[in-house]
Motif scaffolding. Sequence first.
Motif, PDB file in Angstrom:
ATOM      1  N   VAL A 125      30.854 -16.609  57.681  1.00 42.81           N
ATOM      2  CA  VAL A 125      32.134 -16.123  58.206  1.00 42.81           C
ATOM      3  C   VAL A 125      33.227 -16.233  57.154  1.00 42.81           C
ATOM      4  CG1 VAL A 125      31.500 -16.873  60.528  1.00 42.81           C
ATOM      5  CG2 VAL A 125      32.899 -18.380  59.081  1.00 42.81           C
ATOM      6  N   SER A 126      34.285 -15.490  57.374  1.00 45.76           N
ATOM      7  CA  SER A 126      35.514 -15.721  56.617  1.00 45.76           C
ATOM      8  C   SER A 126      36.402 -16.630  57.449  1.00 45.76           C
ATOM      9  CB  SER A 126      36.243 -14.409  56.304  1.00 45.76           C
ATOM     10  OG  SER A 126      36.707 -13.800  57.505  1.00 45.76           O
ATOM     11  N   ILE A 127      37.100 -17.520  56.774  1.00 44.87           N
ATOM     12  CA  ILE A 127      38.034 -18.428  57.447  1.00 44.87           C
ATOM     13  C   ILE A 127      39.410 -18.224  56.830  1.00 44.87           C
ATOM     14  CG2 ILE A 127      38.647 -20.853  57.820  1.00 44.87           C
ATOM     15  CD1 ILE A 127      35.712 -21.512  57.952  1.00 44.87           C
ATOM     16  N   ARG A 128      40.360 -17.861  57.651  1.00 43.92           N
ATOM     17  CA  ARG A 128      41.711 -17.572  57.164  1.00 43.92           C
ATOM     18  C   ARG A 128      42.694 -18.574  57.758  1.00 43.92           C
ATOM     19  NH1 ARG A 128      41.901 -12.707  58.623  1.00 43.92           N
ATOM     20  NH2 ARG A 128      43.398 -12.736  60.330  1.00 43.92           N
ATOM     21  N   THR A 129      43.569 -19.081  56.910  1.00 42.72           N
ATOM     22  CA  THR A 129      44.614 -20.004  57.341  1.00 42.72           C
ATOM     23  C   THR A 129      45.968 -19.385  57.022  1.00 42.72           C
ATOM     24  OG1 THR A 129      44.847 -21.192  55.242  1.00 42.72           O
ATOM     25  CG2 THR A 129      43.067 -21.901  56.709  1.00 42.72           C
ATOM     26  N   ALA A 130      47.011 -20.172  57.160  1.00 46.15           N
ATOM     27  CA  ALA A 130      48.357 -19.675  56.891  1.00 46.15           C
ATOM     28  C   ALA A 130      48.572 -19.401  55.411  1.00 46.15           C
ATOM     29  CB  ALA A 130      49.386 -20.684  57.393  1.00 46.15           C
ATOM     30  N   THR A 131      47.735 -19.979  54.535  1.00 46.74           N
ATOM     31  CA  THR A 131      47.988 -19.880  53.098  1.00 46.74           C
ATOM     32  C   THR A 131      46.900 -19.183  52.303  1.00 46.74           C
ATOM     33  OG1 THR A 131      47.035 -22.094  52.827  1.00 46.74           O
ATOM     34  CG2 THR A 131      49.434 -21.955  53.027  1.00 46.74           C
ATOM     35  N   LYS A 161      36.174 -14.915  61.285  1.00 45.00           N
ATOM     36  CA  LYS A 161      35.716 -13.538  61.474  1.00 45.00           C
ATOM     37  C   LYS A 161      34.286 -13.390  60.964  1.00 45.00           C
ATOM     38  CE  LYS A 161      37.470  -8.822  60.933  1.00 45.00           C
ATOM     39  NZ  LYS A 161      38.536  -7.995  60.322  1.00 45.00           N
ATOM     40  N   PHE A 162      33.417 -12.818  61.787  1.00 42.12           N
ATOM     41  CA  PHE A 162      32.047 -12.501  61.393  1.00 42.12           C
ATOM     42  C   PHE A 162      32.010 -11.059  60.902  1.00 42.12           C
ATOM     43  CE2 PHE A 162      31.390 -16.024  64.290  1.00 42.12           C
ATOM     44  CZ  PHE A 162      30.277 -16.701  63.770  1.00 42.12           C
ATOM     45  N   GLY A 163      31.974 -10.846  59.606  1.00 49.41           N
ATOM     46  CA  GLY A 163      31.856  -9.499  59.057  1.00 49.41           C
ATOM     47  C   GLY A 163      33.150  -8.706  59.137  1.00 49.41           C
ATOM     48  N   THR A 164      33.172  -7.584  58.444  1.00 51.03           N
ATOM     49  CA  THR A 164      34.393  -6.770  58.380  1.00 51.03           C
ATOM     50  C   THR A 164      34.741  -6.141  59.722  1.00 51.03           C
ATOM     51  OG1 THR A 164      33.038  -4.898  57.626  1.00 51.03           O
ATOM     52  CG2 THR A 164      34.102  -6.235  55.945  1.00 51.03           C
ATOM     53  N   ASP A 165      33.740  -5.909  60.546  1.00 50.83           N
ATOM     54  CA  ASP A 165      33.992  -5.260  61.833  1.00 50.83           C
ATOM     55  C   ASP A 165      34.104  -6.254  62.988  1.00 50.83           C
ATOM     56  OD1 ASP A 165      33.834  -2.779  60.575  1.00 50.83           O
ATOM     57  OD2 ASP A 165      31.655  -2.717  60.805  1.00 50.83           O
ATOM     58  N   ASN A 168      38.729 -11.107  65.429  1.00 49.41           N
ATOM     59  CA  ASN A 168      39.338 -12.366  65.018  1.00 49.41           C
ATOM     60  C   ASN A 168      39.088 -13.417  66.092  1.00 49.41           C
ATOM     61  OD1 ASN A 168      40.332 -11.319  62.634  1.00 49.41           O
ATOM     62  ND2 ASN A 168      42.336 -10.800  63.495  1.00 49.41           N
ATOM     63  N   ILE A 169      38.537 -14.545  65.696  1.00 47.82           N
ATOM     64  CA  ILE A 169      38.184 -15.617  66.625  1.00 47.82           C
ATOM     65  C   ILE A 169      38.995 -16.851  66.279  1.00 47.82           C
ATOM     66  CG2 ILE A 169      36.307 -17.086  67.475  1.00 47.82           C
ATOM     67  CD1 ILE A 169      34.359 -14.881  66.529  1.00 47.82           C
ATOM     68  N   ARG A 170      39.495 -17.505  67.304  1.00 48.10           N
ATOM     69  CA  ARG A 170      40.246 -18.743  67.076  1.00 48.10           C
ATOM     70  C   ARG A 170      39.276 -19.884  66.805  1.00 48.10           C
ATOM     71  NH1 ARG A 170      42.127 -23.119  70.284  1.00 48.10           N
ATOM     72  NH2 ARG A 170      44.150 -23.960  69.614  1.00 48.10           N
ATOM     73  N   GLY A 171      39.503 -20.582  65.691  1.00 43.40           N
ATOM     74  CA  GLY A 171      38.693 -21.734  65.348  1.00 43.40           C
ATOM     75  C   GLY A 171      39.539 -22.995  65.364  1.00 43.40           C
ATOM     76  N   ASP A 188      34.289 -20.848  70.123  1.00 46.66           N
ATOM     77  CA  ASP A 188      33.583 -20.599  71.375  1.00 46.66           C
ATOM     78  C   ASP A 188      32.243 -19.957  71.018  1.00 46.66           C
ATOM     79  OD1 ASP A 188      32.547 -19.579  73.742  1.00 46.66           O
ATOM     80  OD2 ASP A 188      34.472 -18.825  74.478  1.00 46.66           O
ATOM     81  N   PRO A 189      31.132 -20.612  71.333  1.00 51.34           N
ATOM     82  CA  PRO A 189      29.829 -20.077  70.904  1.00 51.34           C
ATOM     83  C   PRO A 189      29.536 -18.674  71.428  1.00 51.34           C
ATOM     84  CG  PRO A 189      29.554 -21.866  72.499  1.00 51.34           C
ATOM     85  CD  PRO A 189      30.985 -21.879  72.076  1.00 51.34           C
ATOM     86  N   SER A 190      30.164 -18.304  72.549  1.00 51.62           N
ATOM     87  CA  SER A 190      29.928 -16.963  73.088  1.00 51.62           C
ATOM     88  C   SER A 190      30.538 -15.879  72.206  1.00 51.62           C
ATOM     89  CB  SER A 190      30.500 -16.863  74.509  1.00 51.62           C
ATOM     90  OG  SER A 190      31.922 -16.943  74.493  1.00 51.62           O
ATOM     91  N   GLN A 191      31.428 -16.298  71.261  1.00 47.25           N
ATOM     92  CA  GLN A 191      32.073 -15.332  70.385  1.00 47.25           C
ATOM     93  C   GLN A 191      31.224 -14.994  69.156  1.00 47.25           C
ATOM     94  OE1 GLN A 191      35.331 -13.972  71.115  1.00 47.25           O
ATOM     95  NE2 GLN A 191      34.661 -14.884  73.040  1.00 47.25           N
TER      96      GLN A 191
END
Length: 408
Positions: A125-131, A161-165, A168-171, A188-191
């Motif tokens: 996954v990609s992980i994005r923060t405020a910075t 995020k899993f992949g480009t498509d 956005n999931i809250r972690g 959430d594992p369902s995501q």
Amino acid sequence: MTPPKHIWSGGWQEESEEDARLRAEAEAARRAQAEAAAAAAPGREAEGVRTPRRTSRGRIAGVATVGLLAVGGGAFAAGALLDGNGNDGPANPAALPAVASKPITPTRGQTRAGTIYAQASPAVVSIRTATGSGTGFLIDDQGTLVTNDHVVDTDRTVTVKFGTDGRNIRGVVRGVDPSSDLAVVHIDPSQAPADAKPLQFADSTGVQVGDVAIAIGNPFGLDRTVTEGIVSSLGRTLQAPNGFQIDDVIQTDAAINPGNSGGPLLDDGGRVIGVNSQIATSVGGSGNVGIGFAVPSNTVRQVLPGLKQGRSVSHAWLGVTIDSNPARITTPGASIASLNTNGPAESAGVQVGDLVTAVDGQPVSDASALSTAINRKAPGDHITLTVERNGSKTDIDVQLKARPAKTP
């Protein structure tokens, strides 16, 4: 060659310029400090202590030169675990299991790297923060993601995020360990997509120089890029975000760049052998020069169960600074350059200038060897240091303490 840097991606072009400026400032400050120290104590050269520094973009850059090493043990400590309030918690959670790995046989017309990528990349996954942004990967069916501590930084929630498509999931950041540069993020594992099969860990003690190494991550924000190389060396050490030392680090020539931080380094069976964390760069650069470093999977397997439960990991601490300048070290051992006030070593009677030659009877060849020996202990353990002082040897009993949040 500049010190290894964390492969964290925000505005990477701006970061490269910022790093160059910070390095110049740090070198000027180090020289000024050395000159002041030399003036105060003629005849003895002062060396800068390498410490982490946070830039305005929330990432970590290596600063100054390595002359002194703070010893408290590296990342893989068999230390006690503490709950979130710092109180003694229950017994250590068991380490995550290692899974036996055997080379994957590619299908006709496909490379081994391509086969491994097809199987493993959906869990990355990609992980994005405020910075900025980094990489992480799924390790179970409960929504547990692994990444680097320096990726999540001080954020308590991140965007996954899993992949480009993917959506956005809250972690939620469940736990961090700056001493091993590891963090656990929960979603959430369902995501998670149905094809995102959790990655499994190999036993990193079985890794050998020359083994295949495959990295998957998001360099410069380019989603789930795969690169292939080999394990180019073993047993390296790195500076953790809190200034202490990470031991048994895996070196690879698989191309990793800013944004790969927190991504998996895989063997030829698709098992995780490490978490990509830092790279060596040329002066003024931020890209790959063929030398990358990964926190070994056995460290990850040990630390993650506690982080998953929201605990902090407590590592053993000796409370000394070791002189690691080869120009001043002429015999095997670890020379004590300074002592932390009321630290374990000082309280036990260790003195500046002592040369530590053994821990519990096991020879110590240099600063790194001493750090590794302490790393294998837990807070509260008693150890026997054999030291040379004024031409004679003596044994000193030391009770280790829990490492402070950062190097004193």
